[in-house]
Design an enzyme around this catalytic site. Structure first.
Site, PDB file in Angstrom:
ATOM      1  N   ASP A 183       0.843  -1.194   0.000  1.00  0.00           N
ATOM      2  CA  ASP A 183       0.000   0.000   0.000  1.00  0.00           C
ATOM      3  C   ASP A 183       0.882   1.250   0.000  1.00  0.00           C
ATOM      4  OD1 ASP A 183      -1.981   1.853   0.290  1.00  0.00           O
ATOM      5  OD2 ASP A 183      -2.896   0.960   2.077  1.00  0.00           O
ATOM      6  N   HIS A 185      -0.517   4.126   0.037  1.00  0.00           N
ATOM      7  CA  HIS A 185      -1.302   4.929   0.984  1.00  0.00           C
ATOM      8  C   HIS A 185      -1.497   6.365   0.527  1.00  0.00           C
ATOM      9  CE1 HIS A 185      -2.667   5.393   5.311  1.00  0.00           C
ATOM     10  NE2 HIS A 185      -3.021   4.154   5.049  1.00  0.00           N
ATOM     11  N   GLU A 209      -1.322  -0.783  -3.945  1.00  0.00           N
ATOM     12  CA  GLU A 209      -2.555  -0.049  -3.625  1.00  0.00           C
ATOM     13  C   GLU A 209      -2.288   1.455  -3.576  1.00  0.00           C
ATOM     14  OE1 GLU A 209      -4.802  -1.797  -0.459  1.00  0.00           O
ATOM     15  OE2 GLU A 209      -5.287   0.148   0.430  1.00  0.00           O
ATOM     16  N   GLU A 235     -10.544   3.243  -2.126  1.00  0.00           N
ATOM     17  CA  GLU A 235     -11.103   3.456  -0.788  1.00  0.00           C
ATOM     18  C   GLU A 235     -11.533   4.905  -0.570  1.00  0.00           C
ATOM     19  OE1 GLU A 235      -7.220   2.170   0.772  1.00  0.00           O
ATOM     20  OE2 GLU A 235      -7.437   3.728   2.272  1.00  0.00           O
ATOM     21  N   HIS A 285     -12.588  -2.623   0.634  1.00  0.00           N
ATOM     22  CA  HIS A 285     -11.785  -2.024   1.703  1.00  0.00           C
ATOM     23  C   HIS A 285     -12.506  -2.228   3.028  1.00  0.00           C
ATOM     24  CE1 HIS A 285     -10.423   1.766   3.912  1.00  0.00           C
ATOM     25  NE2 HIS A 285      -9.261   1.272   3.520  1.00  0.00           N
TER      26      HIS A 285
HETATM   27 MG   LIG Z   1      -5.214   1.648   1.678  1.00  0.00          MG
END
Ligand SMILES: [Mg+2]
Length: 382
Positions: A183, A185, A209, A235, A285
């Site tokens: 991820d 992020h 991700e 997400e 998610h």
């Molecule tokens: Mg994430």
């Protein structure tokens, strides 16, 4: 049957639960929360209750449409999370009233269990590798880790090397068969995302991700399309309309809508079906609580392109309370062989321990994500 009351409970570690009661005594639960904005979502639920009280809870599509369209302004994290939790509770009520799981009302199921992955951290190679080994020993066949610390638009190669060392340590620890999701992020800007995606190619990742924030996908399509690593995101997208251009871009391989942020079961299923038309996989998610996970599993049951499910057991956010604490029967989420069974009970398939919810709501929480700074003093994405 009519909706009688809506009550929200702010519970540790960082969740918001919603209880909807009907005049004939059927109760449904939802989890309307945007992490760090629980009180704002609770206020939005309270505003929506003006219309909902007195309405027939079984007319979910119409209630959803009114809640989405009637306020003139629509969309975004707060509104769609409020709508999500209400929608979840309505499906819970309808299923319970009819004595069947929600997926049964949505065409039945295409699977009876789904693969899950576990969070393993990602900040230090030795710790991350150890955490990966532990969850694999507990039966998980897939893990997810953070890729990097904070990164400037242009950052140094030692940070790239630390990311690679981290992923290499995990790959060494778990062997070639275990899925590893990395991820970014939303911490990584385009110039460094390009570098990292290329450097990570040898590790045979399950996915990367949020390689960049969703709003930058349109400027990064060529790199994402050409990356041999599957690209996951979603997400921070909240509706069909938010996903439309991302799917059409061809840049994304796996979408990750959050059914506690994107309008609940009703909207997440529509987003999933849109993705199926683009041959894009679904990985909902869910770093949240038990009602959110139960909701995800009801969706996974009926969506053919559902591929893997996130879940929060033992995640670093869950300090004061964990995933199973608020359930009457925690065995409903027993994981085996890296998979979790779809609960078959009525509604969302779980029973919430109301007494314990009320007890913990007395403590509540004011969870906020950390605020990071770069070495020059400027804000850094977390
Ligand atoms: Mg994430």
């Amino acid at each position: 049957m009519k909706i009688k009351s809506l009550t929200t409970y702010t519970v540790p570690p960082r969740w918001l639960f919603l209880r909807i009661e009907t005049d004939d005594g059927v109760v449904g639960w939802g989890e309307p929360v945007l992490e760090g904005r629980a009180a704002s979502v609770a206020a939005a639920v309270e505003e929506l209750s003006d219309y909902l009280i007195g309405q027939d809870p079984t007319q979910i599509e119409d209630l959803w449409t009114v809640m989405y369209r009637s306020g003139f302004y629509r969309g975004g994290g707060i509104h769609m999370s409020a709508l999500a939790g209400i929608d979840q509770a309505l499906w819970d009520i309808k299923g319970k009233a009819l004595g069947v799981p929600a997926y049964e009302l949505l065409g039945g199921r295409v699977r009876d269990r789904i693969k899950v992955y576990s969070w393993i951290g990602g900040d230090r190679p030795a710790d991350t590798a150890k955490a990966a080994r532990e969850v694999v020993d507990r039966g998980f066949t897939a893990v997810k880790m953070n890729g990097t610390e904070e990164l400037q638009y242009l950052d140094t190669w030692d940070k790239v090397d630390r990311c690679l060392a981290n992923v290499a340590a995990v790959r060494d620890a778990v062997g070639p068969e275990i899925g590893i999701g990395v991820d970014f992020h939303g911490r990584v800007h385009k110039p460094m995302a390009k570098v990292l995606l290329r450097e990570l190619e040898p590790f045979r990742l399950m996915f990367v991700e949020e390689p960049v924030l969703s709003e930058h996908v349109d400027g990064f399509v060529d790199v994402l399309r050409q990356s041999p690593i599957p690209i996951a995101l979603g997400e921070r997208l909240f509706s069909r309309w938010d996903f439309k251009s991302v799917l059409a871009s061809g840049a994304v391989d796996i979408i990750q809508p959050d059914p506690s942020h994107c309008g609940g079961i009703t909207e997440a299923r529509k987003i999933a079906h849109m993705a199926e038309a683009y041959d894009v996989a679904l990985a909902l998610h869910c770093p949240l609580g038990p009602i959110a996970l139960a909701t995800c599993l009801q969706i996974d049951a009926g969506c053919y392109n559902a591929t893997i499910q996130e879940q929060s057991l033992g995640i670093h956010y869950n300090t004061s309370n964990d995933l199973l604490d608020y359930l009457v029967d925690p065995s409903v989420f027993t994981y085996a062989d890296g998979q979790v069974r779809i609960p078959t009970g009525p509604g969302l398939g779980i029973e919430v321990n109301e007494e314990y919810v009320i007890e913990r709501a007395a403590e509540g929480h004011r969870w906020r994500n950390p605020v990071w700074r770069h070495s020059d003093g400027s804000f850094a994405e977390w």
